[in-house]
Design an enzyme around this catalytic site. Structure first.
Site, PDB file in Angstrom:
ATOM      1  N   CYS A 113      -1.387  13.453  -4.120  1.00 41.14           N
ATOM      2  CA  CYS A 113      -1.186  14.810  -3.594  1.00 41.14           C
ATOM      3  C   CYS A 113       0.183  14.994  -2.946  1.00 41.14           C
ATOM      4  CB  CYS A 113      -2.288  15.171  -2.605  1.00 41.14           C
ATOM      5  SG  CYS A 113      -3.956  15.098  -3.317  1.00 41.14           S
ATOM      6  N   HIS A 249       0.028  21.482   1.287  1.00 42.97           N
ATOM      7  CA  HIS A 249      -0.877  21.003   0.243  1.00 42.97           C
ATOM      8  C   HIS A 249      -2.196  21.746   0.373  1.00 42.97           C
ATOM      9  CE1 HIS A 249      -3.269  18.599  -2.337  1.00 42.97           C
ATOM     10  NE2 HIS A 249      -3.839  17.880  -1.395  1.00 42.97           N
ATOM     11  N   ASN A 279      -7.960  22.201  -4.990  1.00 41.06           N
ATOM     12  CA  ASN A 279      -6.986  21.130  -4.772  1.00 41.06           C
ATOM     13  C   ASN A 279      -6.465  20.661  -6.129  1.00 41.06           C
ATOM     14  OD1 ASN A 279      -5.579  18.782  -4.198  1.00 41.06           O
ATOM     15  ND2 ASN A 279      -7.107  17.973  -2.780  1.00 41.06           N
TER      16      ASN A 279
END
Length: 322
Positions: A113, A249, A279
């Site tokens: 990520c 994020h 996500n």
């Protein structure tokens, strides 16, 4: 001095959009449960013909168009992904071929990520040396192919997509010039068991499935993200009061809320798109950035902070005058 200036942004999402209600048909979950705990309402899932590289190439085309630039003007491609099309060669070289670029430096970066932040720092360093002039920096994932669709705690959290930026090394004024002002990256491999994939070429010989201990990840994320944002702002000679936008994020709405409170940032300064695409790992920061640029929120000369944390753990931030 030479700074890396963002000339254009772009993004791409698979055609198939999956709502929480669709997941109710295959998992013991509900729209209310997902929204309350994550803020997610939709995610996009790649079809068989859509891959990390094809999504990345589409995002690059959009970024190049926004920058009014030809693909042949690019001499560096850095692609952040945890879900490459193949073990090798790099998906960056596939993107290079899809864009019709005859020759350039092209490679992947793996930091899950945080991958886009890692890719930004790498590209920035290479542009500031003057060896390269223009770069495509990409975050692209097909995370749906790593999910255990029997595990409701993780299957509802992730989606597929890609985002890209065009960076150009430009001579600029050190005080007021546009470009990347500071970056800071971290990693701590002691936390592998909190967020990982239980496979790999040199261990099981399989791709494996994503495994996560959500509560522990949440705790680390809030602390680490707030700390690295403060750290990067200090390097840039700025404070939280100077920030126009934070592009975080997009993992979980509660993490975004907790991080902004810890920094004392008003929520209206935080770009939130997790409700739309869940996500998307390395793709989530450039996806959110492109959204906020195209809808007019992020404008030239504003101070923008990018931040992310992912498996490893890895985490980092970048401060730029957009």
């Amino acid at each position: 001095m030479i700074r890396s200036v963002v000339l254009g942004t772009g993004s791409a999402l698979p055609a198939q959009r999956v709502a929480n209600a669709d997941l109710e048909q295959r998992l013991d979950t509900s729209d209310a449960w997902i929204v309350e705990r994550t803020g997610i309402r939709f995610r996009h899932i790649a079809a068989a013909h859509e891959t990390t590289a094809t999504l990345a190439a589409d995002a690059c085309r959009a970024a190049l168009e926004a920058a009014d630039m030809r693909a042949q003007d690019i001499d560096l491609i850095v692609l952040a992904t945890a879900t490459p099309d193949q073990t090798f060669p790099s998906s960056a070289t596939k993107v290079q071929a899809m864009l019709g670029i005859d020759d350039c430096v092209a490679f992947d970066v793996a930091a899950v990520c945080s991958g886009f932040l890692y890719a930004v720092q790498v590209a920035d360093a290479m542009l500031r040396t003057g060896i390269h002039r223009r770069a495509l920096v990409i975050g692209a994932e097909t995370f749906s192919r790593l999910l255990d669709w029997e595990d409701r705690t993780t299957a509802v959290l992730f989606g597929d997509g890609a985002g890209a930026i065009v960076l150009e090394g430009q001579e600029t004024d050190s005080d007021t010039g546009r470009g990347i002002l500071a970056t800071k990256l971290h990693a701590d491999g002691r936390h592998n068991e909190l967020l990982y994939v239980d496979g790999g070429p040199s261990t099981t010989g399989t791709v494996g499935k994503l495994r996560m201990k959500g509560r522990e990840v949440f705790r680390h994320a809030v602390v680490n993200l707030a700390a690295v944002m403060e750290e990067t702002l200090v390097i840039a000679g700025l404070s939280a009061a100077d920030v126009d936008w934070v592009v975080p994020h997009q993992a979980n709405a509660r993490i975004l809320d907790a991080t902004s409170r810890k920094l004392g940032l008003p929520p209206e300064k935080v770009v939130v798109t997790v409700d739309r695409h869940a996500n998307t790992s390395a793709a989530s920061v450039p996806l959110a950035l492109d959204t906020a640029v195209r809808d007019g929120r992020i404008r030239e000369n504003q101070i923008v902070v990018l931040e992310a944390m992912g498996g490893g753990f890895t985490w980092g931030a970048a401060v730029l005058r957009f």
